[in-house]
Enzyme design. Structure first.
Site, PDB file in Angstrom:
ATOM      1  N   ASP A 145       0.876  -1.075  -0.001  1.00 55.19           N
ATOM      2  CA  ASP A 145       0.007   0.155  -0.184  1.00 55.19           C
ATOM      3  C   ASP A 145       0.748   1.239   0.173  1.00 55.19           C
ATOM      4  O   ASP A 145       1.551   1.618  -0.968  1.00 55.19           O
ATOM      5  CB  ASP A 145      -0.910  -0.204   1.252  1.00 55.19           C
ATOM      6  CG  ASP A 145      -1.970   0.921   1.523  1.00 55.19           C
ATOM      7  OD1 ASP A 145      -1.818   2.083   0.955  1.00 55.19           O
ATOM      8  OD2 ASP A 145      -3.157   0.271   1.504  1.00 55.19           O
TER       9      ASP A 145
ATOM     10  N   PHE B  44     -10.645  -0.176  -0.714  1.00 52.90           N
ATOM     11  CA  PHE B  44     -10.754  -0.944   0.799  1.00 52.90           C
ATOM     12  C   PHE B  44     -10.940  -2.384   0.288  1.00 52.90           C
ATOM     13  O   PHE B  44     -12.017  -2.699   0.102  1.00 52.90           O
ATOM     14  CB  PHE B  44     -11.480  -0.556   1.776  1.00 52.90           C
ATOM     15  CG  PHE B  44     -10.954  -0.801   2.936  1.00 52.90           C
ATOM     16  CD1 PHE B  44     -10.671  -2.153   3.401  1.00 52.90           C
ATOM     17  CD2 PHE B  44     -10.597   0.035   4.186  1.00 52.90           C
ATOM     18  CE1 PHE B  44     -10.086  -2.370   4.387  1.00 52.90           C
ATOM     19  CE2 PHE B  44     -10.136  -0.317   5.121  1.00 52.90           C
ATOM     20  CZ  PHE B  44      -9.914  -1.667   5.453  1.00 52.90           C
TER      21      PHE B  44
END
Ligand code: PRP
Length: 178
Positions: A102, A151
């Site tokens: 990420d 997400f």
């Protein structure tokens, strides 16, 4: 489909195809040299279990658990080693197995730390990569899929420790976390 999932991002079949493609690349690159697979808990457990079973060279296996988030939800930039390997990395071909990159903070710090332990090489394999979120420059050697900034949960990935057991990767509905 689970009621909290907005849409499926990677089906069981797509995951299996990505795992086989990555394993074939790794098998080719290491050409039967022994590899130490370091599985980074907890998110990568299903990915690692599937990937490692398709590796054909001699494989040693160990686990690490790291966190760069502490108790806050944003990355602190400091890696906390919650579980370390006791194996001697000197001269080893190390393959880090992760579920997702990420910000890149965790993997950058972890890779640096492992390189300092005199490994012959330290390669990084990730199932998912969110390049739009990168804060620290790190590129995986083996990537399953580039994904948008959504997400994602399932196949090991969680939200508040839930959804890891979904057999596919899905985008979590905002109503669950907002
Ligand atoms: C995830 C993932 C990486 C890290 C990536 O782990 O497995 O280790 O976050 O984030 P970064 O690129 O922003 O540093 P997490 O801390 O969620 O732990 P878990 O695998 O146990 O769920």
């Amino acid at each position: 489909m689970h009621k909290d999932i907005k849409y499926e991002l990677m089906s069981k079949e797509e995951i299996a195809a990505a795992v086989s493609r990555l394993a074939a690349q790794i098998n080719k690159d290491f050409a039967n040299e022994p590899v130490l697979a370091l599985v980074i808990l907890k998110g990568s457990m299903f990915f690692a279990a599937d990937l490692i079973r398709e590796l054909t060279m001699p494989v040693t296996l160990d686990f690490m658990k790291v966190s760069s988030y502490g108790s806050s939800s944003s990355s602190s930039g400091k890696v906390q080693l919650q579980l370390d390997t006791m194996l001697d990395l000197t001269g080893q071909n190390v393959l880090i197995i992760e579920d997702i990159i990420d910000s890149g903070n965790t993997l950058y710090k972890l890779k640096t730390l492992l390189c300092e332990r005199n490994a012959k090489c330290v390669k990084l394999c990730t199932l998912l990569d969110k390049p739009d979120r990168r804060e620290t420059p790190i590129t995986a050697d083996y990537t399953g899929k580039l994904i948008p900034n959504e997400f994602v949960v399932g196949y090991g990935l969680d939200f508040a420790e839930r959804y890891r057991n979904l057999p596919y990767i899905g985008v979590l509905d905002e109503k669950v976390y907002s």
